[in-house]
Every structure is written in structure tokens, then in C-alpha cells.
Design a protein around this motif. Structure first.
Motif, PDB file in Angstrom:
ATOM      1  N   PHE A  60      61.147 -63.580  70.225  1.00  0.00           N
ATOM      2  CA  PHE A  60      62.585 -64.004  70.210  1.00  0.00           C
ATOM      3  C   PHE A  60      62.983 -65.027  71.317  1.00  0.00           C
ATOM      4  O   PHE A  60      62.233 -65.039  72.214  1.00  0.00           O
ATOM      5  CB  PHE A  60      63.585 -62.637  70.233  1.00  0.00           C
ATOM      6  N   GLU A  64      68.107 -66.414  69.417  1.00  0.00           N
ATOM      7  CA  GLU A  64      68.655 -64.686  69.257  1.00  0.00           C
ATOM      8  C   GLU A  64      69.520 -64.319  70.496  1.00  0.00           C
ATOM      9  O   GLU A  64      70.616 -63.618  69.935  1.00  0.00           O
ATOM     10  CB  GLU A  64      67.492 -63.778  69.266  1.00  0.00           C
ATOM     11  N   LEU A  65      69.212 -64.954  71.450  1.00  0.00           N
ATOM     12  CA  LEU A  65      70.149 -64.553  72.560  1.00  0.00           C
ATOM     13  C   LEU A  65      71.448 -65.363  72.741  1.00  0.00           C
ATOM     14  O   LEU A  65      72.494 -64.709  73.206  1.00  0.00           O
ATOM     15  CB  LEU A  65      69.298 -64.806  73.915  1.00  0.00           C
ATOM     16  N   GLY A  67      72.736 -65.894  69.849  1.00  0.00           N
ATOM     17  CA  GLY A  67      73.508 -65.741  68.444  1.00  0.00           C
ATOM     18  C   GLY A  67      74.815 -64.756  68.603  1.00  0.00           C
ATOM     19  O   GLY A  67      75.114 -64.457  69.764  1.00  0.00           O
ATOM     20  N   LYS A  71      74.173 -58.129  72.826  1.00  0.00           N
ATOM     21  CA  LYS A  71      72.902 -57.547  72.913  1.00  0.00           C
ATOM     22  C   LYS A  71      72.395 -57.366  74.218  1.00  0.00           C
ATOM     23  O   LYS A  71      72.994 -57.981  75.253  1.00  0.00           O
ATOM     24  CB  LYS A  71      72.108 -58.540  71.956  1.00  0.00           C
ATOM     25  N   THR A  99      71.714 -53.968  69.686  1.00  0.00           N
ATOM     26  CA  THR A  99      70.678 -54.558  69.717  1.00  0.00           C
ATOM     27  C   THR A  99      70.161 -54.750  71.217  1.00  0.00           C
ATOM     28  O   THR A  99      70.696 -55.120  71.955  1.00  0.00           O
ATOM     29  CB  THR A  99      71.184 -56.190  68.996  1.00  0.00           C
ATOM     30  N   TYR A 101      66.598 -56.136  73.194  1.00  0.00           N
ATOM     31  CA  TYR A 101      65.422 -57.030  73.274  1.00  0.00           C
ATOM     32  C   TYR A 101      64.540 -56.603  74.282  1.00  0.00           C
ATOM     33  O   TYR A 101      65.232 -56.377  75.418  1.00  0.00           O
ATOM     34  CB  TYR A 101      65.851 -58.577  73.155  1.00  0.00           C
ATOM     35  N   GLN A 125      63.469 -56.576  68.786  1.00  0.00           N
ATOM     36  CA  GLN A 125      62.238 -57.537  69.063  1.00  0.00           C
ATOM     37  C   GLN A 125      61.542 -57.469  70.394  1.00  0.00           C
ATOM     38  O   GLN A 125      62.421 -56.878  71.122  1.00  0.00           O
ATOM     39  CB  GLN A 125      62.830 -59.013  68.819  1.00  0.00           C
TER      40      GLN A 125
END
Length: 182
Positions: A60, A64-65, A67, A71, A99, A101, A125
Motif C-alpha cells: 500500500f 491508499e493513504l 484515498g 484510516k 481500515t 494499514y 494491507q
């Protein structure tokens, strides 16, 4: 003739050293808690990740961070006892649909994967930061550390230490609410 007793100067040295150390200790205790120190990353974009894959999962990164949605990024290691202590909280949060990570920090990949096999894998992820470069870029003090990220990739909160039920309710959840409002 009676011998006069002298008070040797060396006898006063231990109490003076003790008093000095006690004052230094008390001064240090009055300083801010390192868990409450502001991160240089709070309010800024998440730094780039210099990581490798851990297990079969995909890497990731920035996409992703940065988006949509709130999270968390959690740095952990299998050798870290506080990481083991906070793991139940991470599993509960993942069960709620949060979410998370994961960044396995300065750890043997096989041991990191065994840690997750044993305790469960709360991470959407997972990556490895074997050399600690990403940890340095993120301003890591140690593990565990958790970063709350908003939908724009802005670090809203950095928390150093294990997430306990109290920390979850009083620090992490309010930061998630703030991140959602951004």
C-alpha cells in the motif's frame, strides 16, 4: 593527647550526589509525556513509504493513504510486548470496519507473519519496514505507534504506545471523528 575526629569531605559526597539525582529525576517526571508530544507529521501529508511486501499481500502507498475515508496506520513488531497488548483493540476496530494499514517495523518477516497468525490479522494491507527507513520518515519514537489519517492523507493524530480501551475511547476515536470532519 586525644585524637580529634575530622569529618571527611568524602562523607558528604554521596548525599549530595543523591540529592542531585533526585532533583534531576523529579524535573524529568514533570516534563511532558512522550505519548502526548506533537508529531512533526500532525497536520501534514503522510510521508512516502519505503517498504517491501510482507507475505502475499500487495503493497500500500500514497494512493491508499490519500484515498477517501479515515484510516489508521499502525507500526508494530513481533518482538514488541506492548504491540501484543494492544492487538485485541486493533482486532476489535477492524471488526467494526475501521481500515487499518500495518507496517511491520524492523522485524524478521517470518516472525511478523507468525505474530499475525497467532493473534489474528486486523490489517487491510500489510508491509514491512525492515530497515526502519519509513519509521524515520514518519518520525517514529518506537513501536507500537498509530497514526490517524483523514481522507486527504493528512495525519490528524499520532499516538505512541499501545492502544488500550481508554486510549481508544479518549484519544483514537476523537481523532477519527476530527479526521472524518476534514
Amino acid at each position: 593527647m586525644a585524637e580529634k575526629k575530622r569529618f571527611p569531605a568524602l562523607m558528604i559526597l554521596p548525599p549530595v550526589i543523591f540529592l542531585g539525582l533526585a532533583i534531576l529525576f523529579l524535573w524529568g517526571m514533570g516534563r511532558d509525556n512522550p505519548r502526548e508530544l506533537q508529531s512533526t507529521r500532525e497536520g501534514g501529508l503522510t510521508p512516502a513509504l519505503t517498504v517491501s511486501a510482507l507475505g502475499d499481500g500487495a503493497l500500500f502507498g500514497e494512493a491508499e493513504l490519500r484515498g477517501e475515508g479515515v484510516k489508521l496506520v499502525n507500526f508494530f513488531a513481533s518482538w514488541c510486548a506492548p504491540c501484543r497488548a494492544e492487538h485485541a483493540q486493533l482486532m476489535d476496530m477492524a471488526g467494526e470496519g475501521i481500515t487499518i494499514y500495518g507496517v511491520n517495523y524492523k522485524d524478521d518477516p517470518a516472525k511478523g507473519l507468525r505474530f499475525l497468525e497467532e493473534l489474528g490479522d486486523p490489517y487491510a494491507q500489510l508491509v514491512a519496514d525492515a530497515k526502519g527507513r519509513t519509521g524515520l520518515d514518519w518520525g517514529l519514537y518506537g513501536v507500537p505507534e498509530t497514526f490517524v489519517i483523514d481522507g486527504n492523507g493528512i495525519v490528524v493524530k499520532r499516538f505512541a504506545g499501545p492502544i488500550t480501551p481508554s486510549i481508544l475511547e479518549n484519544v483514537i476515536r476523537p481523532a477519527m471523528v476530527a479526521a472524518a470532519a476534514n
